[in-house]
Design an enzyme around this catalytic site. Structure first.
Site, PDB file in Angstrom:
ATOM      1  N   ASN A 200     -38.488 -23.504  47.529  1.00 38.36           N
ATOM      2  CA  ASN A 200     -37.481 -24.069  46.630  1.00 38.36           C
ATOM      3  C   ASN A 200     -38.095 -24.515  45.309  1.00 38.36           C
ATOM      4  O   ASN A 200     -37.389 -24.907  44.405  1.00 38.36           O
ATOM      5  CB  ASN A 200     -36.763 -25.256  47.284  1.00 38.36           C
ATOM      6  CG  ASN A 200     -35.885 -24.799  48.425  1.00 38.36           C
ATOM      7  OD1 ASN A 200     -35.379 -23.684  48.417  1.00 38.36           O
ATOM      8  ND2 ASN A 200     -35.716 -25.645  49.421  1.00 38.36           N
ATOM      9  N   ILE A 201     -39.431 -24.457  45.233  1.00 31.31           N
ATOM     10  CA  ILE A 201     -40.126 -24.802  44.007  1.00 31.31           C
ATOM     11  C   ILE A 201     -39.785 -23.731  42.979  1.00 31.31           C
ATOM     12  O   ILE A 201     -39.778 -22.552  43.288  1.00 31.31           O
ATOM     13  CB  ILE A 201     -41.658 -24.868  44.228  1.00 31.31           C
ATOM     14  CG1 ILE A 201     -42.004 -25.931  45.274  1.00 31.31           C
ATOM     15  CG2 ILE A 201     -42.392 -25.121  42.917  1.00 31.31           C
ATOM     16  CD1 ILE A 201     -43.447 -25.869  45.736  1.00 31.31           C
ATOM     17  N   CYS A 202     -39.495 -24.138  41.775  1.00 25.09           N
ATOM     18  CA  CYS A 202     -39.144 -23.174  40.736  1.00 25.09           C
ATOM     19  C   CYS A 202     -40.346 -22.276  40.445  1.00 25.09           C
ATOM     20  O   CYS A 202     -41.399 -22.743  40.017  1.00 25.09           O
ATOM     21  CB  CYS A 202     -38.733 -23.920  39.465  1.00 25.09           C
ATOM     22  SG  CYS A 202     -38.141 -22.821  38.185  1.00 25.09           S
ATOM     23  N   ILE A 203     -40.190 -20.974  40.725  1.00 26.27           N
ATOM     24  CA  ILE A 203     -41.294 -20.036  40.504  1.00 26.27           C
ATOM     25  C   ILE A 203     -40.857 -18.855  39.676  1.00 26.27           C
ATOM     26  O   ILE A 203     -39.817 -18.363  39.727  1.00 26.27           O
ATOM     27  CB  ILE A 203     -41.946 -19.550  41.817  1.00 26.27           C
ATOM     28  CG1 ILE A 203     -40.897 -19.007  42.785  1.00 26.27           C
ATOM     29  CG2 ILE A 203     -42.731 -20.656  42.462  1.00 26.27           C
ATOM     30  CD1 ILE A 203     -41.481 -18.434  44.053  1.00 26.27           C
TER      31      ILE A 203
END
Length: 100
Positions: A97-100
């Site tokens: 869910n980390i913005c990548i």
């Protein structure tokens, strides 16, 4: 190439429990990555962290683990400046869910 039914449309493994080295190599090939010992080191750090904490490690966490081991690996260079995206795909863990 990987069977289409084991990868989702974004290229992540649908069921991370099906992961194995052969699948990792196929995903790496799709991402144009030739795996070496440093790639495998990172892949297993990510998999072990995910197994223990049920989440994706951040780049900072991986740097701290590598620092403890006195190991200097350029993560962005290793994974073509898309470290989290490509390394998690190859590691077979669910999309973060980390913005990548």
């Amino acid at each position: 190439m990987c069977k289409k039914n084991i990868l989702n449309k974004k290229g992540y493994l649908k069921n991370y429990k099906e992961w194995n080295k052969k699948i990792a190599k196929k995903i790496a090939k799709i991402e144009n990555i030739k795996l070496n010992k440093n790639h495998w080191k990172i892949i297993y750090i990510i998999r072990n962290f995910h197994k223990k904490f049920k989440r994706t490690p951040s780049m900072l966490i991986i740097h701290r683990i590598l620092k403890k081991e006195k190991n200097k690996i350029n993560l962005n260079k290793l994974f073509k400046n898309k470290f989290l995206k490509i390394s998690t795909k190859i590691s077979g863990i669910p999309r973060t869910n980390i913005c990548i």
